[in-house]
Design a protein around this motif. Structure first.
Motif, PDB file in Angstrom:
ATOM      1  N   MET A   1       0.856  -1.196   0.000  1.00 41.93           N
ATOM      2  CA  MET A   1       0.000   0.000   0.000  1.00 41.93           C
ATOM      3  C   MET A   1       0.888   1.240   0.000  1.00 41.93           C
ATOM      4  SD  MET A   1      -3.263   0.825   2.461  1.00 41.93           S
ATOM      5  CE  MET A   1      -2.332   0.746   3.981  1.00 41.93           C
ATOM      6  N   THR A   2       0.940   1.962  -1.113  1.00 37.59           N
ATOM      7  CA  THR A   2       1.789   3.143  -1.249  1.00 37.59           C
ATOM      8  C   THR A   2       1.167   4.315  -0.517  1.00 37.59           C
ATOM      9  OG1 THR A   2       2.472   2.369  -3.432  1.00 37.59           O
ATOM     10  CG2 THR A   2       2.935   4.662  -2.884  1.00 37.59           C
ATOM     11  N   ALA A   3       1.960   4.998   0.303  1.00 37.06           N
ATOM     12  CA  ALA A   3       1.454   6.136   1.072  1.00 37.06           C
ATOM     13  C   ALA A   3       1.576   7.415   0.260  1.00 37.06           C
ATOM     14  CB  ALA A   3       2.222   6.267   2.376  1.00 37.06           C
ATOM     15  N   VAL A   4       0.517   8.202   0.257  1.00 37.12           N
ATOM     16  CA  VAL A   4       0.552   9.510  -0.390  1.00 37.12           C
ATOM     17  C   VAL A   4       0.944  10.588   0.614  1.00 37.12           C
ATOM     18  CG1 VAL A   4      -1.894  10.074  -0.042  1.00 37.12           C
ATOM     19  CG2 VAL A   4      -0.698  10.986  -2.017  1.00 37.12           C
ATOM     20  N   ILE A   5       0.670  10.331   1.893  1.00 38.11           N
ATOM     21  CA  ILE A   5       1.060  11.248   2.975  1.00 38.11           C
ATOM     22  C   ILE A   5       1.554  10.408   4.147  1.00 38.11           C
ATOM     23  CG2 ILE A   5       0.143  12.766   4.788  1.00 38.11           C
ATOM     24  CD1 ILE A   5      -1.657  14.018   2.648  1.00 38.11           C
ATOM     25  N   GLU A   6       2.656  10.826   4.733  1.00 34.37           N
ATOM     26  CA  GLU A   6       3.158  10.169   5.933  1.00 34.37           C
ATOM     27  C   GLU A   6       3.641  11.219   6.923  1.00 34.37           C
ATOM     28  OE1 GLU A   6       5.006   6.130   6.168  1.00 34.37           O
ATOM     29  OE2 GLU A   6       5.737   6.730   4.184  1.00 34.37           O
ATOM     30  N   THR A   7       3.285  11.038   8.173  1.00 33.45           N
ATOM     31  CA  THR A   7       3.819  11.892   9.234  1.00 33.45           C
ATOM     32  C   THR A   7       4.440  11.008  10.305  1.00 33.45           C
ATOM     33  OG1 THR A   7       1.849  11.966  10.669  1.00 33.45           O
ATOM     34  CG2 THR A   7       1.921  13.502   8.797  1.00 33.45           C
ATOM     35  N   ARG A   8       5.516  11.494  10.896  1.00 37.62           N
ATOM     36  CA  ARG A   8       6.197  10.773  11.968  1.00 37.62           C
ATOM     37  C   ARG A   8       6.506  11.755  13.097  1.00 37.62           C
ATOM     38  NH1 ARG A   8       4.159   7.316  10.018  1.00 37.62           N
ATOM     39  NH2 ARG A   8       4.946   5.446   8.955  1.00 37.62           N
ATOM     40  N   GLY A   9       5.899  11.508  14.238  1.00 34.65           N
ATOM     41  CA  GLY A   9       6.140  12.357  15.400  1.00 34.65           C
ATOM     42  C   GLY A   9       5.762  13.812  15.174  1.00 34.65           C
ATOM     43  N   LEU A  10       4.784  14.067  14.293  1.00 38.11           N
ATOM     44  CA  LEU A  10       4.450  15.448  13.906  1.00 38.11           C
ATOM     45  C   LEU A  10       3.829  16.191  15.088  1.00 38.11           C
ATOM     46  CD1 LEU A  10       4.683  17.107  11.293  1.00 38.11           C
ATOM     47  CD2 LEU A  10       2.267  16.644  10.889  1.00 38.11           C
ATOM     48  N   THR A  11       4.454  17.306  15.419  1.00 36.39           N
ATOM     49  CA  THR A  11       4.042  18.085  16.591  1.00 36.39           C
ATOM     50  C   THR A  11       3.963  19.553  16.215  1.00 36.39           C
ATOM     51  OG1 THR A  11       5.099  16.510  18.091  1.00 36.39           O
ATOM     52  CG2 THR A  11       4.658  18.712  18.958  1.00 36.39           C
ATOM     53  N   LYS A  12       2.915  20.219  16.702  1.00 33.68           N
ATOM     54  CA  LYS A  12       2.785  21.663  16.534  1.00 33.68           C
ATOM     55  C   LYS A  12       2.279  22.251  17.835  1.00 33.68           C
ATOM     56  CE  LYS A  12       2.692  25.688  14.517  1.00 33.68           C
ATOM     57  NZ  LYS A  12       3.945  26.385  14.132  1.00 33.68           N
ATOM     58  N   THR A  13       3.054  23.174  18.382  1.00 29.02           N
ATOM     59  CA  THR A  13       2.650  23.819  19.625  1.00 29.02           C
ATOM     60  C   THR A  13       2.420  25.305  19.403  1.00 29.02           C
ATOM     61  OG1 THR A  13       4.965  24.211  20.257  1.00 29.02           O
ATOM     62  CG2 THR A  13       3.944  22.164  21.025  1.00 29.02           C
ATOM     63  N   TYR A  14       1.463  25.833  20.142  1.00 33.28           N
ATOM     64  CA  TYR A  14       1.197  27.272  20.196  1.00 33.28           C
ATOM     65  C   TYR A  14       1.272  27.647  21.671  1.00 33.28           C
ATOM     66  CZ  TYR A  14      -0.681  26.702  15.464  1.00 33.28           C
ATOM     67  OH  TYR A  14      -0.848  26.416  14.125  1.00 33.28           O
ATOM     68  N   GLY A  15       2.438  28.117  22.099  1.00 27.40           N
ATOM     69  CA  GLY A  15       2.612  28.377  23.524  1.00 27.40           C
ATOM     70  C   GLY A  15       2.568  27.054  24.282  1.00 27.40           C
ATOM     71  N   THR A  16       1.615  26.939  25.192  1.00 29.87           N
ATOM     72  CA  THR A  16       1.473  25.705  25.970  1.00 29.87           C
ATOM     73  C   THR A  16       0.487  24.723  25.341  1.00 29.87           C
ATOM     74  OG1 THR A  16      -0.265  26.709  27.335  1.00 29.87           O
ATOM     75  CG2 THR A  16       2.017  26.924  28.115  1.00 29.87           C
ATOM     76  N   VAL A  17      -0.132  25.127  24.240  1.00 25.15           N
ATOM     77  CA  VAL A  17      -1.136  24.278  23.587  1.00 25.15           C
ATOM     78  C   VAL A  17      -0.456  23.401  22.526  1.00 25.15           C
ATOM     79  CG1 VAL A  17      -3.218  24.246  22.162  1.00 25.15           C
ATOM     80  CG2 VAL A  17      -2.954  25.971  23.965  1.00 25.15           C
ATOM     81  N   ARG A  18      -0.703  22.090  22.570  1.00 20.70           N
ATOM     82  CA  ARG A  18      -0.162  21.156  21.578  1.00 20.70           C
ATOM     83  C   ARG A  18      -1.289  20.802  20.610  1.00 20.70           C
ATOM     84  NH1 ARG A  18       4.785  19.220  23.451  1.00 20.70           N
ATOM     85  NH2 ARG A  18       4.778  17.346  22.147  1.00 20.70           N
ATOM     86  N   ALA A  19      -1.317  21.518  19.477  1.00 18.06           N
ATOM     87  CA  ALA A  19      -2.353  21.258  18.476  1.00 18.06           C
ATOM     88  C   ALA A  19      -2.159  19.888  17.838  1.00 18.06           C
ATOM     89  CB  ALA A  19      -2.329  22.346  17.405  1.00 18.06           C
ATOM     90  N   LEU A  20      -0.912  19.481  17.613  1.00 18.98           N
ATOM     91  CA  LEU A  20      -0.562  18.120  17.197  1.00 18.98           C
ATOM     92  C   LEU A  20       0.467  17.598  18.175  1.00 18.98           C
ATOM     93  CD1 LEU A  20      -0.237  18.379  13.298  1.00 18.98           C
ATOM     94  CD2 LEU A  20      -2.113  17.361  14.603  1.00 18.98           C
ATOM     95  N   ASP A  21       0.317  16.331  18.565  1.00 23.38           N
ATOM     96  CA  ASP A  21       1.139  15.800  19.646  1.00 23.38           C
ATOM     97  C   ASP A  21       1.767  14.466  19.230  1.00 23.38           C
ATOM     98  OD1 ASP A  21       2.334  15.280  22.056  1.00 23.38           O
ATOM     99  OD2 ASP A  21       0.468  15.077  23.201  1.00 23.38           O
ATOM    100  N   GLY A  22       2.868  14.549  18.442  1.00 24.58           N
ATOM    101  CA  GLY A  22       3.567  13.339  18.023  1.00 24.58           C
ATOM    102  C   GLY A  22       2.753  12.459  17.098  1.00 24.58           C
ATOM    103  N   LEU A  23       2.109  13.064  16.120  1.00 18.96           N
ATOM    104  CA  LEU A  23       1.190  12.331  15.244  1.00 18.96           C
ATOM    105  C   LEU A  23       1.931  11.447  14.248  1.00 18.96           C
ATOM    106  CD1 LEU A  23      -1.778  11.939  14.273  1.00 18.96           C
ATOM    107  CD2 LEU A  23      -1.359  13.806  12.649  1.00 18.96           C
TER     108      LEU A  23
END
Length: 303
Positions: A1-23
């Motif tokens: 199964m070929t992946a078109v999108i892959e994320t590894r440990g994807l994280t996005k923080t805004y101050g103390t807020v983690r909008a993405l947490d190691g996705l």
């Protein structure tokens, strides 16, 4: 199964807020893939990172085998994120011409074709200031498709649409995947529509992946045989602790292999079978179980 999108440990923080947490997420090429989650789950943040609109705090993401922001790959993507806004004095046709110029495809874009494909032919020369939310969504979808992308991200494409419009959009999305070979990534709060149109789904909660898989497999968990029978009391008597009443029908907690034998036993026991079909958990039930959200009409259908 070929992946078109892959994320590894994807994280996005805004101050103390983690909008993405190691996705960690892998989206296969082809078909329709749903990305679900309550408000604040991280869906929009994920899409903005994939489109190069914001940068991740940590982790990696690849799109069609290459890094985010690689021009060759980005040109093969289309997107509509949130409710689109266009200059109100333009007509629908002028909006698509403008977008075609912006994408550098003015000589290639078949504007009448895409207006027809999203059901806006009759409104092509109307100014968009008078468009409903649903019509703006249709125009935004047309704009995301004009470059004939290999991958398109659609965020709430049926927002503001009436039931016939939702049905038409569902048919368009399936046609893009089945007939045009486009990988469609769909975010929607309309979970019944997601169940009808998507091949696979990912459920996000608080920036993490909490469930992922084929819709058919997820909804098959807890599958039971629903039997419309008379008299239902006799059917429940035969089923014992394997059966529960559901209105005028009964639900039998048996495997598929046991189904034929059960129906024979019911008939031999004096029960008339009007209908028998397998039912599984619906996507709404799975969603609320995984996210802990409160199930209300507003949370199910919020735009």
């Amino acid at each position: 199964m070929t992946a078109v999108i892959e994320t590894r440990g994807l994280t996005k923080t805004y101050g103390t807020v983690r909008a993405l947490d190691g996705l960690d997420l892998s989206i296969p090429r082809g078909g329709v893939y749903g990305v679900l989650g309550p408000n604040g789950a991280g869906k929009s943040t994920l899409f903005r990172i994939l489109l190069g609109l914001i940068r991740a705090t940590d982790g990696t993401a690849t799109v069609m085998g290459g890094p985010v922001n690689e021009v060759g790959h980005m040109r093969r993507m289309g997107s509509m994120i949130e409710t689109p806004r266009f200059p109100p004095y333009m007509t629908a046709r002028q909006v698509l011409r403008w977008l075609a110029l912006e994408h550098g495809i003015a000589g290639e874009a078949d504007i009448p074709y895409w207006l027809q494909r999203v059901g806006l032919t009759e409104a092509a020369d109307r100014r968009v200031r008078g468009f409903s939310v649903g019509m703006m969504q249709r125009l935004g979808v047309a704009g995301s498709l004009m470059s004939r992308p290999d991958l398109v991200i659609l965020d709430e494409p049926t927002s503001g649409m009436d039931p016939p419009g939702i049905q038409e959009m569902r048919a368009l999305i399936r046609s893009l995947a089945d007939d045009d070979g486009v990988t469609v990534i769909l975010a929607s709060h309309q979970l019944l529509e997601v169940q009808r149109v998507c091949d696979r789904v990912a459920i996000l909660n608080k920036g993490k992946l909490v469930r992922e898989g084929a819709v058919s497999e997820l909804t098959a968990v807890g599958e039971r045989l629903r039997i419309a029978a008379t008299p239902p009391a006799r059917a429940l008597e035969i089923l014992g602790d394997r059966g529960v009443a559901e209105g005028e029908a009964v639900l039998a907690n048996v495997s598929r292999a046991e189904g034929p034998g059960l129906i024979r036993a019911l008939v031999e026991g004096g029960v008339d079978i009007l209908e028998a079909r397998w039912v599984g958990a619906d996507l709404e039930a799975i969603f609320f179980t995984e996210t802990g959200a409160v199930q209300t009409p507003e949370t199910i259908h919020a735009g």
